[in-house]
Design an enzyme around this catalytic site. Structure first.
Site, mmCIF file in Angstrom:
data_model
loop_
_atom_site.group_PDB
_atom_site.id
_atom_site.type_symbol
_atom_site.label_atom_id
_atom_site.label_comp_id
_atom_site.label_asym_id
_atom_site.label_seq_id
_atom_site.Cartn_x
_atom_site.Cartn_y
_atom_site.Cartn_z
ATOM 1 N N GLU A 271 16.897 22.863 49.392
ATOM 2 C CA GLU A 271 16.295 23.877 48.628
ATOM 3 C C GLU A 271 17.459 24.822 47.966
ATOM 4 O O GLU A 271 17.146 25.266 46.818
ATOM 5 C CB GLU A 271 15.480 24.698 49.497
ATOM 6 C CG GLU A 271 14.214 23.851 49.964
ATOM 7 C CD GLU A 271 13.447 24.523 51.034
ATOM 8 O OE1 GLU A 271 13.838 24.712 52.100
ATOM 9 O OE2 GLU A 271 12.315 24.845 50.711
ATOM 10 N N GLU B 5 11.200 18.788 56.913
ATOM 11 C CA GLU B 5 10.472 19.867 57.383
ATOM 12 C C GLU B 5 9.120 19.304 58.341
ATOM 13 O O GLU B 5 8.885 19.751 59.154
ATOM 14 C CB GLU B 5 9.957 21.093 56.744
ATOM 15 C CG GLU B 5 11.154 21.842 56.120
ATOM 16 C CD GLU B 5 12.059 21.457 54.951
ATOM 17 O OE1 GLU B 5 11.607 20.232 54.465
ATOM 18 O OE2 GLU B 5 12.650 22.126 54.535
#
Ligand code: T1G
Length: 702
Positions: A107, A127
């Site tokens: 990210e 995640e």
């Protein structure tokens, strides 16, 4: 200067290096350091562009999972705000992805204006494995770089992809074979000159092509991927937001969704498991200098289902293994079984023919004990008969080289007694594989009374080399996992004697998240096997109340799936059981015989009693120092018995319920079920001290 983030000027380029070993995780200190350093670069007229990279072999393995349960200090910016700051900055920022970039790491790179990636690096959004979704822009920026379908695939799969794939999908702009930082500095200078800045949030050309119906379909698929958890569907929702709402709005919704999921018990359980399964490898009384032997050659005695499966584990790991049985006929049957297991993997496209051939070539069949003389370890996997095992160990002691480790795969016998049959008790251990051994990840490594530290280190290393999770346990009835299962199964049976039904109990357990209920498992493993284990335990538990139903199912000739009838009926061709009328009738009659008036059991009561039986027995295991940590027990239950990862394990669950309540429930059940449910003193001690059993470590090791 904050040293987890270093700044070095290379001409007009600010080279920012994240240096936070072992994984360069984005800890509070790193986020603060990055924020301050980038701002400093932006404010410095001499700095024209920035390169961000990681020190060592990793770029960034994501947000720091250790800090998720801690409150963020006020002077640390939110990770997603820090990344937004990079994206909004007025000078080009280039990510030099030198190694693994996972989660918040990827990210961070997507907030940069350009991404260069080293050829051996990988990127991913893992995640989902932790019970939540990307929370620093991943669900909004990934679809903008790679399109909706790819973003969904990567986010829902959780596995990393190669640099080449990242380039192909538009996530990276360039692959660098040599020094990725050096190349990034050149690119940074070019971008600084042209004043080019490309912000991911402004890109929308890859966001089209998906309507509500397509997202609905994706949600359905996501729901089917993970029973019992909500975050897969939530990830689809957020990616849909990326396609339908403004970027800033999308980031807000992602953030709110992420925070709710992150703080849920299920996500807490999953990150607890992340650390628990790494912790099991740490044996407290084993000094670093004790390395243990590396197994280069192995032997397995007994070529039945277990022995064959264990031999496959060695072959799968590239270790040559001699598989031994008593006669040519027996070993031929064993080898055939191994061959057909591999062949079915090839047929299903899980293994290439070439790989199968190589693995088969690593397994040498034999009937001669002296063919084991080069083995560094020999694992005995014959049927559960003490005299036979002692005989085999005596023979092995004579046949094997003096420093070879001799291990037993017994699941129920006293390995200390087996060890005494040899002259090398310090090299005798247990390695309790779970069936099918070539599939199941768990091995309970059993530390015998005389086992040397070297021997313990050897088997712990071996588990790792075989791609298993090895958990060190002590010698005791059923070791850790089966000891707990056998008590909980008795409690389940008592409840059925008193009014519940097997399929009702099983449904409660499946709804909780177990892949199968306890009665269905008994049918799979064999009712006869269960009965024989109980017979073996008779002496040990004399004077206790004994459940009678399993014996009766057995007496009806119902042995489980293999005889198409056990607790359940198995209609021709089906592995799923259906409730059996005959068994139900027998249960009602048995209740009557026992003088019990059947009563209704609620789902909550069944679940609470079953899980209390597990946790209370687990606490006894710790009382007796047969496991090192509470968390080790949870790892055993996840990998050996399918305890749902998002529930954390019986000990983690007990902490959620509250140890005082678990203790009280055990005490209440003891009044009906006797000493099977004798409450553990450790539960009481920890409850009074306000401590958690999932965080408990025995004062001395197993
Ligand atoms: N946080 C804290 N510690 C970490 C860590 C992390 N993210 N990743 C690894 N470690 C520690 C680990 O505990 C161990 O410590 C050591 O590093 C080596 O790991 C906002 C919220 C990177 C593939 O899920 O998958 O970003 O035991 O033994 O086999 O959207 O670790 O030595 O003390 O596993 O070489 C997403 C998790 C976070 C990656 C390396 N990231 N890590 O494997 O070594 S959430 C992840 C891994 C996030 C954002 C969200 C693996 C690895 P110790 P290791 P390895």
């Amino acid at each position: 200067m904050i040293d987890v983030v270093e700044l070095k000027m290379v001409g007009p380029i600010g080279l920012v290096t994240i240096n936070n070993p072992p994984a360069n995780a984005l800890s509070f200190a790193v986020v603060k350091g990055l924020d301050e350093t980038i701002k400093r670069c932006m404010a410095d007229a001499a700095c024209q562009a920035v390169v961000v990279t990681g020190a060592g072999r990793m770029f960034v393995a994501g947000a720091d999972i250790r800090e998720f349960n801690l409150p963020k200090p006020d002077d640390v910016p939110e990770l997603h705000d820090m990344i937004m700051g990079i994206e909004d900055s007025q000078k080009p920022v280039i990510a030099a992805i030198n190694g693994l970039a996972l989660g918040g790491g990827l990210e961070l790179t997507m907030g940069c204006h350009y991404r260069l990636i080293a050829a051996a690096a990988q990127v991913g959004q893992p995640e989902v494995k932790l019970g939540f979704i990307p929370g620093a822009g991943g669900t909004q920026r990934l679809p903008r770089l790679a399109g909706i379908a790819v973003a969904l695939d990567l986010i829902l799969d959780g596995e990393p992809i190669s640099a080449r794939k990242a380039l192909e999908l538009g996530i990276a702009d360039e692959i660098v074979e040599g020094d990725v930082v050096a190349r990034a500095i050149v690119v940074a200078e070019e971008k600084a000159k042209t004043g080019q800045i490309r912000r991911t949030g402004s890109q929308i050309d890859k966001l089209g092509g998906w309507d509500a119906a397509k997202f609905a379909e994706a949600r359905k698929k996501a729901a089917a991927m993970a029973r019992g958890v909500e975050h897969y569907v939530a990830a689809v929702d957020c990616v849909e937001v990326a396609a339908t709402m403004p970027f800033a709005e999308g980031l807000k919704i992602e953030r709110a969704t992420f925070v709710t999921l992150r703080d849920s018990d299920k996500a807490k359980a999953m990150r607890y498991m992340f650390f628990a399964e790494r912790e099991v490898a740490k044996i407290l009384d084993l000094p670093r200098e004790i390395k243990g032997a590396v197994i280069k050659q192995a032997g397995v005695v007994g070529s039945g289902t277990m022995g064959g499966g264990i031999a496959m584990c060695f072959a799968n790991a590239g270790v040559p293994v001699v598989l031994l049985d008593v006669s040519d006929e027996q070993i031929a049957v064993g080898m055939k079984k191994v061959q057909s297991t591999y062949a079915s993997q090839v047929a299903r496209g899980r293994l290439t023919q070439d790989a199968m051939d190589k693995r088969m070539a690593l397994i040498t069949p034999s009937t001669d004990f002296f063919s084991l003389n080069a083995a560094d370890i020999v694992i005995e996997a014959v049927f559960e008969d003490m005299d036979l095992k002692k005989e085999i160990f005596k023979t092995l002691d004579a046949a094997c080289k003096p420093d070879a480790v001799l291990a037993s795969n017994t699941s129920s016998l006293d390995i200390n007694e087996i060890a005494r049959a040899t002259r090398r008790a310090d090299k005798v251990v247990g390695v309790h594989f779970f069936s099918p051994a070539n599939v199941m990840k768990l091995v309970e490594n059993v530390r015998t009374a005389k086992a040397s530290k070297e021997t313990v280190a050897t088997v712990m290393n071996l588990s790792k080399a075989l791609d298993k999770i090895g958990v060190l346990v002590g010698v005791g009835d059923g070791f850790v996992g089966n000891r707990m299962l056998h008590v909980a199964r008795r409690i389940a049976e008592f409840m059925v004697e008193e009014g519940a039904l097997p399929w009702q109990v099983d449904k409660v357990l499946v709804d909780y998240g177990f892949p199968m209920g306890v009665f269905a498992v008994n049918d799979l493993a064999g009712v006869d096997v269960g009965v024989s284990i109980r017979r073996g335990q008779k002496k040990l538990y004399e004077g206790r109340r004994h459940p009678v139903l399993m014996d009766k199912v057995f007496a009806m000739g119902r042995l489980g799936q293999k005889s198409k009838a056990g607790w359940y009926d198995y209609p021709e061709g089906s592995r799923a059981g259906v409730p059996s009328e005959a068994v139900e009738k027998m249960i009602f009659e048995t209740s009557k015989e026992l003088g019990l008036t059947r009563r209704a059991f609620s789902e909550d009561e069944i679940l609470a009693n079953y899980l209390t039986a597990l946790a209370n027995t687990g606490a006894h295991v710790l009382d007796e120092k047969l496991a090192i940590r509470g968390a080790d027990i949870d790892v055993i239950w996840h990998y050996g018995y399918g305890f749902p990862r998002y529930r954390g394990g019986p000990m983690f669950h007990a902490d959620l319920v509250g140890l005082d309540e678990v203790y009280e429930t055990a005490a209440k059940l003891q009044r009906t079920y006797g000493d099977w449910m004798k409450p553990s003193p450790l539960l009481k001690f920890l409850a009074d001290a306000g401590k958690k059993i999932s965080e408990y470590t025995c004062p001395t090791s197993a």
